[in-house]
Every structure is written in C-alpha cells, then in structure tokens.
Design an enzyme around this catalytic site. Structure first.
Site, PDB file in Angstrom:
ATOM      1  N   HIS A 136      12.590   5.091   7.080  1.00 11.99           N
ATOM      2  CA  HIS A 136      12.244   3.670   7.196  1.00 11.99           C
ATOM      3  C   HIS A 136      11.809   3.108   5.835  1.00 11.99           C
ATOM      4  CE1 HIS A 136      10.283   0.097   9.174  1.00 11.99           C
ATOM      5  NE2 HIS A 136       9.589   0.156   8.068  1.00 11.99           N
ATOM      6  N   GLU A 137      10.884   3.808   5.178  1.00 16.44           N
ATOM      7  CA  GLU A 137      10.365   3.291   3.900  1.00 16.44           C
ATOM      8  C   GLU A 137      11.461   3.296   2.824  1.00 16.44           C
ATOM      9  OE1 GLU A 137       7.861   1.776   4.337  1.00 16.44           O
ATOM     10  OE2 GLU A 137       6.861   2.773   5.998  1.00 16.44           O
ATOM     11  N   HIS A 146      13.519   0.234   3.018  1.00 18.48           N
ATOM     12  CA  HIS A 146      13.023  -0.975   2.336  1.00 18.48           C
ATOM     13  C   HIS A 146      13.556  -1.024   0.899  1.00 18.48           C
ATOM     14  CE1 HIS A 146      10.480  -2.711   5.347  1.00 18.48           C
ATOM     15  NE2 HIS A 146       9.811  -1.596   5.527  1.00 18.48           N
TER      16      HIS A 146
HETATM   17 ZN   LIG Z   1       8.582  -1.240   7.098  1.00 22.88          ZN
END
Ligand SMILES: [Zn+2]
Length: 400
Positions: free
Chosen positions: A102-103, A106
């Site tokens: 997830h990170e 980004h």
């Molecule tokens: Zn996030």
C-alpha cells in the site's frame, strides 16, 4: 546511568554522538531536549550507525515539562500494552505485506500522475491515492485460490484478524455486491473512505479482465487478464491529468486501453465502471471537492446496443386533473433502427385524452396506446408525451 533514559541537551556535538555516549554509559534510551519549539528530524552523523538504543527528539516546551517532573521525583516505567485493542500485542505493520505494498503504491501513484516532472499532482480532494494503494495491496497478495467474490480485507495482520477478516476499511473488498455494495455516492472526505470506492472499481476490472482473458499469478505473462488490468491501471495514472477525480481516472483507463489494446476492452471497462456508479452520464463535479458527484449506472450507449424506453408519470395526481405521461425512447444501437412499434399500457380505470399526445398514435384502445415510428438514427432520442383521465367514479379502479 545504567538502565535509565538519558535526557540530553541539544547543541555542540552531533545527535548520534550524544546517543552513542549515552549507550556506552548504559542508558536504555535517549531523549534530546531542544532549545527551541521547532520540530526537526535528527541526523545520525558519524556515530549514528553504532547506536542500538532508541533516540527521540522533543521540543523545549515538552522537555521543560519532563524536567519539572524529574526534579519532583518522576519515575518512568515502560511495559507492554495489555488489553489494548487499538494497539495489538506488539504487531508491527512492517510485517504485513499488504501495508508495505500500500505505502509503496503511494510512491507509484504520486510519481506517475501528472508526468515525470512532478510528484505533487495528488493534493486535491477527490484524488484516489488511497485507492491505487489498496489496489496495490490486493494485486501483490493475490493468490490463484482466491477469486473476485472472495472477501479481501486490508491490514488484517496488523489488527490481529484472520486472512478472511474485514480488515481496517469500512467493508472488505469483493466483486460481490452482496459483500460490498459501495458505489460512487459512498465516497466521503476521509481519504481512505474515498479510496475504497476506486479500489472496488479497479478490483472489479481486474476480475472482469481475468474472466475474459484468464488469470496467471506470473506478472510477466502480458496476455493474462489480471496483468492486462495492472498495465491499464499503471498507464491510466500516466495518462490522467494533474489533480484527477474519479471520472478523469476512468477516462484515463479507457484511453490506456485504446493505446495498449486498440480499444478492444472499451465496453468491458464501461460496464465495470457503470456498475459502481461511474456510468456514461456520471459527473465528478470539481475534482477538488467531495459531495458534488452524480452517479450513473448505465454503460456507454454504444455498449448497450439496444433500444431503451423510460417512462415518467406525474408524481402527484390531483382530483379531476388529467395525468401526464412522458416516454423517452433512445436508440442506443450502433446502427439505425427501423419500423419501431412503441406500445404503452393505459392503466385500468383511465382513458386516453384525445389529441393530448405530442406524437399522433397509430391506434388507441381501452387498454393500450401504440405508436409506429418509421426509423431512428443511432443515438437518436425521442420524447412522447400524453395524458390520461379518470373514467366516471363508478368505473374507477386504480387509475394513476
Ligand atoms: Zn495510504
């Protein structure tokens, strides 16, 4: 100072050197007291890599409070949290692959959106950054045994939940509407609640393409449907404008399909997005605002490829007044439609008001009204209005 936390003044030598000396003197942790109320990050300097104990920086204001209590006999005890549901027993998010994916996501979405010369195109209110990141979690942890309708949570490990748990989002991800029925209207200003809806649409697309072209866990197989989807999502980010909203994102994925695949998946993409409220006439309003969106659940006209009719009637019927009907006929076929016969039922207890139709009917009976339309061009729209009135009260049943 063996077994103690060292409180050290900021200034003169490097942060790392201070911590290293405290460590050598037996300290279990270091707190650096600043001489200002500015928050800064500490650099390790020459000795930083040798430090094995935690080191924290705090502002002068915070430090003054600690000093006051130290002078009054403060004793600090550190222990493991007990019965603390918000912070599970020492679970580290770094061990959850989904969190890392997830990170990392980004980093990808911020760098791809708006072209290579900027990394700051996702600062607007309707941008879907959290959505791409959760999508990254789902695709990086996908396994052949779990299919689209299966329940997929985010952050299950972090909250101590099982693999099939709900996770930390409002609902788990699934292509099954009975598991997650969120659509465009369910976005809100909280970035994760907004991102959930974008992830859902992308996850639906992933499985729709996998169903059409097959699924392969090997990312290098460019012909597998799941990988075709990943490529479309990546290229969509590159093609979308700076500060995108959901409709910009959808359009960029359609564009990516034109560029990558000659547009062969246009109708599949439209159908998938329409199911979550991003249909042909959906509107995002300002991409810097949440709450001004309009949902639409209809695919692109040429993907529907049939004639469609909608009927509207007066919402409030007044005694003694005729009832107005409005028929909207649309030719959503790719070609002209010939000899169209439109039949509408006249409700029991009512009769057609002679001459009221905006287009003369070919026949009218007690129960139905019929129009014959010679032809309608592709995408042509036609509206027919007419009225009915109630029969004598003795004959009335359910008119209107
Ligand atoms: Zn996030």
């Amino acid at each position: 100072m063996s077994g103690k936390i060292a409180l050290i003044e900021r200034g003169i030598c490097e942060f790392g050197t201070k911590a290293y000396y405290a460590q050598n003197a037996g300290a279990i942790a270091v707190i650096i007291c600043s001489h200002t109320d500015e928050n800064i990050g500490m650099d390790g300097g020459v000795d930083g890599s040798k430090v094995r104990i935690p080191a924290y920086y705090i502002t002068k204001k915070e430090c003054d409070r600690i000093r006051f209590y130290v002078e009054n006999g403060l004793v600090v005890t550190i222990k493991k949290p007990e019965n603390n549901l918000a912070v599970p027993d020492s679970l580290d998010g770094d061990f959850d692959n989904g969190v890392i994916a997830h990170e990392y996501g980004h980093g990808v979405s911020n760098r791809l959106t708006g072209g290579p010369s900027t990394a700051s195109c996702l600062g607007n209110a309707e941008q879907m950054g959290e959505g791409w990141s959760d999508f990254m979690t789902l695709i990086m942890s996908a396994v052949p045994s779990r299919k689209g309708p299966d329940v997929r949570g985010i952050g299950n490990y972090v909250v101590g939940a099982k693999v099939d748990g709900t996770g930390i989002r409002r609902k788990p991800y699934s292509t099954d509407m009975s598991v997650n029925n969120f659509t465009y209207k369910n976005i809100d200003a909280e970035v994760h609640n907004l991102g959930e809806i974008w992830t859902l649409a992308l996850w639906d697309l992933y499985w729709a393409l996998a169903d059409k072209y097959g699924y392969d866990p090997d990312f290098k197989n460019k012909n597998a449907g799941n990988n075709i989807c990943i490529q479309l999502v990546m290229d969509g980010m590159k093609l979308q404008p700076c500060f995108p909203g959901f409709i910009d994102g959808r359009n960029a994925i359609l564009k990516a399909d034109e560029v990558n695949n000659g547009g062969v998946n246009q109708c599949l993409i439209w159908d998938v997005f329409a199911r979550r409220g991003f249909g042909y006439t959906a509107k995002q309003g300002s991409s810097d605002m949440v709450g001004d969106e309009t949902e639409d659940f209809e695919s692109a006209p040429l993907c529907i490829n049939q004639l469609k009719m909608n009927k509207k009637a007066d919402f409030i019927v007044k005694a003694g007044q005729p009832i107005n009907y409005e028929l909207t006929l649309r030719n959503l076929r790719r070609d002209v439609a010939n000899t169209i016969r439109v039949v509408d039922e006249i409700p029991a207890g009512c009769s057609y008001v002679n001459g009221s139709a905006s287009l003369s009917p070919s026949t009218v009976s007690a129960t139905e009204i019929v129009w014959e339309i010679p032809s309608m061009a592709s995408l042509e729209q036609m509206v027919i209005k007419y009225q009915v009135s109630r029969l004598h009260p003795a004959l009335q049943t359910h008119c209107g």
